[in-house]
Design an enzyme around this catalytic site. Structure first.
Site, mmCIF file in Angstrom:
data_model
loop_
_atom_site.group_PDB
_atom_site.id
_atom_site.type_symbol
_atom_site.label_atom_id
_atom_site.label_comp_id
_atom_site.label_asym_id
_atom_site.label_seq_id
_atom_site.Cartn_x
_atom_site.Cartn_y
_atom_site.Cartn_z
ATOM 1 N N LYS A 116 -4.908 -0.130 -2.730
ATOM 2 C CA LYS A 116 -4.760 1.084 -3.544
ATOM 3 C C LYS A 116 -4.358 0.766 -4.983
ATOM 4 O O LYS A 116 -4.592 1.581 -5.880
ATOM 5 C CB LYS A 116 -3.728 2.015 -2.910
ATOM 6 C CG LYS A 116 -4.225 2.743 -1.657
ATOM 7 C CD LYS A 116 -3.170 3.691 -1.130
ATOM 8 C CE LYS A 116 -3.681 4.522 0.044
ATOM 9 N NZ LYS A 116 -3.882 3.702 1.269
ATOM 10 N N GLU A 167 6.426 1.692 6.452
ATOM 11 C CA GLU A 167 5.311 0.900 6.982
ATOM 12 C C GLU A 167 5.732 -0.547 7.215
ATOM 13 O O GLU A 167 5.359 -1.150 8.234
ATOM 14 C CB GLU A 167 4.126 0.958 6.021
ATOM 15 C CG GLU A 167 2.887 0.255 6.582
ATOM 16 C CD GLU A 167 1.631 0.520 5.778
ATOM 17 O OE1 GLU A 167 0.532 0.228 6.281
ATOM 18 O OE2 GLU A 167 1.749 1.019 4.628
ATOM 19 N N PHE A 207 0.407 12.780 5.283
ATOM 20 C CA PHE A 207 1.320 13.915 5.286
ATOM 21 C C PHE A 207 1.052 14.740 6.541
ATOM 22 O O PHE A 207 -0.089 14.871 7.000
ATOM 23 C CB PHE A 207 1.088 14.792 4.053
ATOM 24 C CG PHE A 207 1.755 14.298 2.803
ATOM 25 C CD1 PHE A 207 2.621 13.221 2.819
ATOM 26 C CD2 PHE A 207 1.514 14.920 1.589
ATOM 27 C CE1 PHE A 207 3.240 12.778 1.659
ATOM 28 C CE2 PHE A 207 2.121 14.489 0.420
ATOM 29 C CZ PHE A 207 2.990 13.418 0.463
ATOM 30 N N HIS A 251 -5.487 5.861 -4.669
ATOM 31 C CA HIS A 251 -5.395 6.525 -3.374
ATOM 32 C C HIS A 251 -6.472 7.606 -3.314
ATOM 33 O O HIS A 251 -6.364 8.631 -3.978
ATOM 34 C CB HIS A 251 -4.003 7.133 -3.204
ATOM 35 C CG HIS A 251 -3.694 7.598 -1.818
ATOM 36 N ND1 HIS A 251 -4.665 7.922 -0.902
ATOM 37 C CD2 HIS A 251 -2.518 7.800 -1.169
ATOM 38 C CE1 HIS A 251 -4.109 8.298 0.235
ATOM 39 N NE2 HIS A 251 -2.799 8.227 0.090
ATOM 40 N N CYS A 293 -4.454 12.124 4.264
ATOM 41 C CA CYS A 293 -4.749 10.738 3.921
ATOM 42 C C CYS A 293 -5.237 9.901 5.100
ATOM 43 O O CYS A 293 -5.615 8.744 4.921
ATOM 44 C CB CYS A 293 -3.512 10.079 3.307
ATOM 45 S SG CYS A 293 -2.807 11.035 1.953
ATOM 46 N N HIS A 296 -1.444 0.932 4.554
ATOM 47 C CA HIS A 296 -1.595 2.216 3.868
ATOM 48 C C HIS A 296 -1.031 2.071 2.457
ATOM 49 O O HIS A 296 -1.642 2.535 1.500
ATOM 50 C CB HIS A 296 -0.878 3.312 4.646
ATOM 51 C CG HIS A 296 -1.187 4.691 4.160
ATOM 52 N ND1 HIS A 296 -2.474 5.179 4.109
ATOM 53 C CD2 HIS A 296 -0.382 5.685 3.681
ATOM 54 C CE1 HIS A 296 -2.447 6.416 3.625
ATOM 55 N NE2 HIS A 296 -1.193 6.740 3.354
#
Length: 403
Positions: free
Chosen positions: A327, A306, A391, A332, A163, A295
């Site tokens: 998003k 975050e 990830f 996403h 991502c 994010h």
């Protein structure tokens, strides 16, 4: 000599629209493109919503022979790149072609092609697949087709870091121009994972929402996938100024860190170091930042981590900071997500419009930020950050300034 880096063009095709103006309009209006998935075997999926590029007709953009060589993700990359170059008013010829390149972020490669090929061999019992299966599925296909379509003969490659792929790609493009290794770089990302196999794989992680994307909301229940691409023209500032280019923003700083912790669980400390690094690289203080494009995936682990990282970096200034996750509108986009989200940063810097966090219902005390809920907001923004946390514990943050 350290060179300044300008953004002189932008292009996109994503669930919110087929170009930058339509995408910005959707962001201003707080429209969401998340809805029922229209893909083969959707009835066999546990998660049946996503943000698709709907009514896409490849024949309107590519000849049959061109389309035969390109998976959906590569087509999206080329379309966005064409728009960006047209907006920048550039033609890549002679010496400029030799000093111009492309670096794109992508996580899954040609998953539509992979899905079709597996079906053909395993489900339908065929002994042959499409003759162009390999060039269609390879992750570098998007960057390669962009270089060929536009005559870019300098550095050309693909970066894959889940991502964070787009932010890593744009960060490296920025560094290449700043160091003098290139004059112009097309950069951003593209992804098209919305096929049966792509969704089924993500279902296994149990991070997908069946109801919608609600970043930083107490009722959130996971992320929603999208697809699409965004590509930007990063250009040596002096080169852009000399030709009278319309400069959309300045790329001022970039940083990347690794959590070196868990393969899926994020670290607030790693995200904090990435944001602090981008600020330091840009020569900016936390108080200089007016907006953070988060994010903001809509998962409990990401959102709380975050939010904690933002509070650690900005301290008391976090109370007046505007933070949003787009998003909830476009989904996403995995490897392409940071690129589409950079459009929200340009909207903030260029037009003073902060794209909202739509879908939000209820305050989460662990995410105590001004997330600009529901409706876009006007604000004068001189500098912003764009976050991407992947990830594998890979973090990439860009710092932008108004031109």
């Amino acid at each position: 000599m350290t060179r300044r880096v300008a953004i002189t063009g932008a292009g996109t095709i994503n669930p919110l629209g087929p170009d930058v103006p339509s995408t910005w309009a959707a962001m201003r209006e707080g429209r969401t493109a998340i809805g029922p998935l229209e893909i083969r075997d959707a009835d066999r999926l546990g998660i049946r919503i996503g943000a698709q590029v709907r009514d896409y007709d490849e024949a309107a953009h590519f000849s049959r022979s061109e389309a035969a060589l390109m998976d959906r993700f590569a087509q999206f990359a080329v379309l966005a790149a064409r728009q960006a170059v047209a907006a920048a008013g550039l033609a890549f010829e002679g010496e400029l072609a030799l000093r111009s390149g492309v670096v794109l972020g992508n996580s899954g490669g040609g998953l539509q092609t992979v899905d079709d090929s597996y079906r053909a061999v395993y489900a339908e019992g065929r002994n042959r697949v499409h003759p162009f299966t390999v060039p269609r599925l390879m992750a570098n296909a998007g960057a390669s087709h962009v270089s060929m379509a536009l005559g870019l003969k300098g550095p050309a490659f693909t970066l894959s870091s889940a991502c964070a792929s787009s932010n890593h790609a744009m960060g490296l493009a920025f560094q290449m121009i700043r160091s003098g290794a290139a004059t112009v770089m097309l950069t951003g990302g593209s992804e098209a994972m919305l096929c049966f196999g792509g969704i089924k794989a993500w279902e296994g992680l149990r991070v997908m929402s069946p109801t919608g994307c609600r970043p930083f909301c107490a009722t959130r229940d996971g992320m929603v996938q999208g697809e699409g691409a965004a590509v930007f023209v990063f250009e040596d500032w002096d080169h852009a100024a000399a030709r009278g280019a319309d400069i959309l923003a300045e790329v001022a700083g970039f940083a990347m860190t690794a959590d070196a912790g868990d393969i899926v669980l994020p670290s607030a400390e790693g995200a904090e170091r990435a944001m602090r690094g981008a600020l330091a690289d840009a020569g900016l203080a936390p108080g200089d930042i007016g907006y953070v494009n988060a994010h903001g995936t809509g998962t409990a682990a990401n959102d709380r981590t975050e939010a904690a990282a933002i509070h650690a970096v900005f301290g008391s200034a976090a109370d007046r900071l505007l933070v949003s996750s787009t998003k909830a509108m476009h989904g996403h986009l995995i490897g392409g997500t940071g690129a589409v989200e950079l459009l929200a940063c340009l909207l903030a810097l260029r037009e003073g419009i902060i794209a909202p966090t739509v879908g939000w219902r209820e305050r989460d005390p662990d995410c105590a930020l001004d997330i600009v809920p529901h409706e876009a907001r006007q604000a004068r923004i001189r500098a912003c950050l764009s976050n991407a946390f992947a990830f594998g514990g890979l973090n990439a943050v860009l710092a932008l300034k108004a031109a």
